[in-house]
Design a protein around this motif. Structure first.
Motif, PDB file in Angstrom:
ATOM      1  N   GLU A  43       0.426  -1.059  -0.239  1.00 44.86           N
ATOM      2  CA  GLU A  43       0.153  -0.314   0.111  1.00 44.86           C
ATOM      3  C   GLU A  43       0.861   1.052   0.143  1.00 44.86           C
ATOM      4  O   GLU A  43       0.608   2.539  -0.374  1.00 44.86           O
ATOM      5  N   ASP A  46       1.874   1.824  -3.580  1.00 43.24           N
ATOM      6  CA  ASP A  46       1.370   2.224  -4.616  1.00 43.24           C
ATOM      7  C   ASP A  46       0.765   3.824  -4.284  1.00 43.24           C
ATOM      8  O   ASP A  46       0.829   4.324  -5.567  1.00 43.24           O
ATOM      9  N   ALA A  47       0.801   4.162  -2.607  1.00 44.37           N
ATOM     10  CA  ALA A  47       0.292   5.939  -2.627  1.00 44.37           C
ATOM     11  C   ALA A  47       1.563   6.045  -2.751  1.00 44.37           C
ATOM     12  O   ALA A  47       1.538   7.436  -3.502  1.00 44.37           O
ATOM     13  N   GLN A  49       3.287   5.470  -5.326  1.00 44.92           N
ATOM     14  CA  GLN A  49       3.894   5.857  -7.063  1.00 44.92           C
ATOM     15  C   GLN A  49       2.739   6.783  -7.817  1.00 44.92           C
ATOM     16  O   GLN A  49       2.744   7.973  -8.267  1.00 44.92           O
ATOM     17  N   THR A  50       1.866   6.612  -6.706  1.00 46.98           N
ATOM     18  CA  THR A  50       0.361   7.790  -6.891  1.00 46.98           C
ATOM     19  C   THR A  50       1.773   9.263  -6.943  1.00 46.98           C
ATOM     20  O   THR A  50       0.955  10.171  -8.150  1.00 46.98           O
ATOM     21  N   ASP A  51       1.584   9.263  -6.240  1.00 46.09           N
ATOM     22  CA  ASP A  51       2.695  10.576  -5.835  1.00 46.09           C
ATOM     23  C   ASP A  51       3.701  11.293  -6.982  1.00 46.09           C
ATOM     24  O   ASP A  51       3.589  12.724  -7.285  1.00 46.09           O
ATOM     25  N   ALA A  53       3.536  10.032  -9.673  1.00 45.42           N
ATOM     26  CA  ALA A  53       2.684  10.594 -11.265  1.00 45.42           C
ATOM     27  C   ALA A  53       2.435  12.144 -11.038  1.00 45.42           C
ATOM     28  O   ALA A  53       1.583  12.258 -11.993  1.00 45.42           O
ATOM     29  N   GLN A  54       2.119  12.673 -10.061  1.00 41.91           N
ATOM     30  CA  GLN A  54       1.445  14.272  -9.931  1.00 41.91           C
ATOM     31  C   GLN A  54       2.524  14.883  -9.778  1.00 41.91           C
ATOM     32  O   GLN A  54       2.203  15.497 -10.141  1.00 41.91           O
ATOM     33  N   GLY A  91       1.488  10.204   0.099  1.00 44.92           N
ATOM     34  CA  GLY A  91       2.320   8.743   0.233  1.00 44.92           C
ATOM     35  C   GLY A  91       3.770   9.083   0.355  1.00 44.92           C
ATOM     36  O   GLY A  91       4.009   7.918   1.304  1.00 44.92           O
ATOM     37  N   SER A 153       7.423  -0.408 -11.423  1.00 48.61           N
ATOM     38  CA  SER A 153       6.509  -1.612 -11.385  1.00 48.61           C
ATOM     39  C   SER A 153       7.134  -2.362 -12.588  1.00 48.61           C
ATOM     40  O   SER A 153       7.479  -1.523 -13.743  1.00 48.61           O
TER      41      SER A 153
END
Ligand code: OGA
Ligand code: MN
Length: 230
Positions: A43, A46-47, A49-51, A53-54, A91, A153
């Motif tokens: 988790e 994932d969190a 990776q989201t940051d 990406a932003q 994240g 990934s």
């Protein structure tokens, strides 16, 4: 009921963390470094990776080394870009919280006296590298423990970009670490030269450092290379 479920999750997480933290402590005691593929909780990966990406490209600044360095000279040493973490994105906040837990555990277990933690996201574009270096010099800036983790990934062996960790100044072979998502590398900052080999894909890592309390007011001063914090 909901509270009980949450409570259970937290307890499970803690025991999982404790197993990993104990492995890290034992590795550090034994050899001064610890490498764990899929070490970071999913988790958390994932969190972060989201940051990442932003983060637009503009959030990253070319990395320099130490303070007051000649930036053009640094291009021979490292060509990645970095963004310092302040924990304002979810994240990154979770990353800081996780590092705080690790710090408390290692201080309890190894009496390391870890104090402040600083870290940055690094973005390596294809071909970028960071030549062999150590993160801290003896008697220098009191960085004692380095932590590196990866957020890539589906990384294939021919994507390159390995971290090579050398056991000492004489070691010319080293241990190659694939920068696959969730891999966690921790080592004593003064002891292990290391380098990042060029990758064929964009590569994201976080590198962080724990300091020991030097009894000064300047604990959180960041290097001149600091980009905009996130
Ligand atoms: C660093 C570093 C390693 C990596 O930033 O000091 O060694 O694999 N990074 O990104
Ligand atoms: Mn380093």
């Amino acid at each position: 009921m909901a509270i009980e479920v949450l409570h259970l999750d937290a307890a499970c997480d803690n025991s999982v963390h404790e197993v990993l933290f104990e492995k890290i402590a034992n590795d550090l005691l034994e050899k001064g470094y610890s490498i764990t593929p899929t070490g970071l909780p999913l988790e958390l990966v994932d969190a972060i990776q989201t940051d990442i990406a932003q983060l637009g490209h503009t959030e990253f600044s070319p990395a320099a080394i130490g303070r007051h360095d000649d930036t053009s000279l640094n291009k021979f040493v490292r060509t990645d870009s970095i963004c310092w973490i302040e924990g304002e994105m979810p994240g990154c906040a979770a990353w800081n919280a996780w590092m705080e837990e690790l710090k408390l555990y290692l201080n309890r277990r190894l009496y390391l006296g870890l104090f402040a933690f600083e870290s940055h996201v690094a973005q390596y574009q294809p071909g970028n590298f960071y030549k062999r270096h150590v993160d801290a010099f003896r008697g220098g800036n009191n960085r004692v423990l380095s932590v590196v983790s990866y957020f890539n990934s589906g990384w294939n062996p021919d994507d390159g970009g390995e971290l090579v960790l050398y056991k000492d100044d004489e070691d010319m072979v080293g241990i190659k670490v694939t920068p696959a998502a969730g891999t966690l590398v921790i080592f004593l900052s003064e002891e292990f030269p290391h380098e990042v080999l060029p990758a064929n894909r964009t590569r994201h890592s976080i590198a962080g450092w724990f300091r020991q309390n030097p009894g000064s007011d300047h604990l959180l001063e960041l290097p001149d290379s600091a980009g905009s914090p996130i």
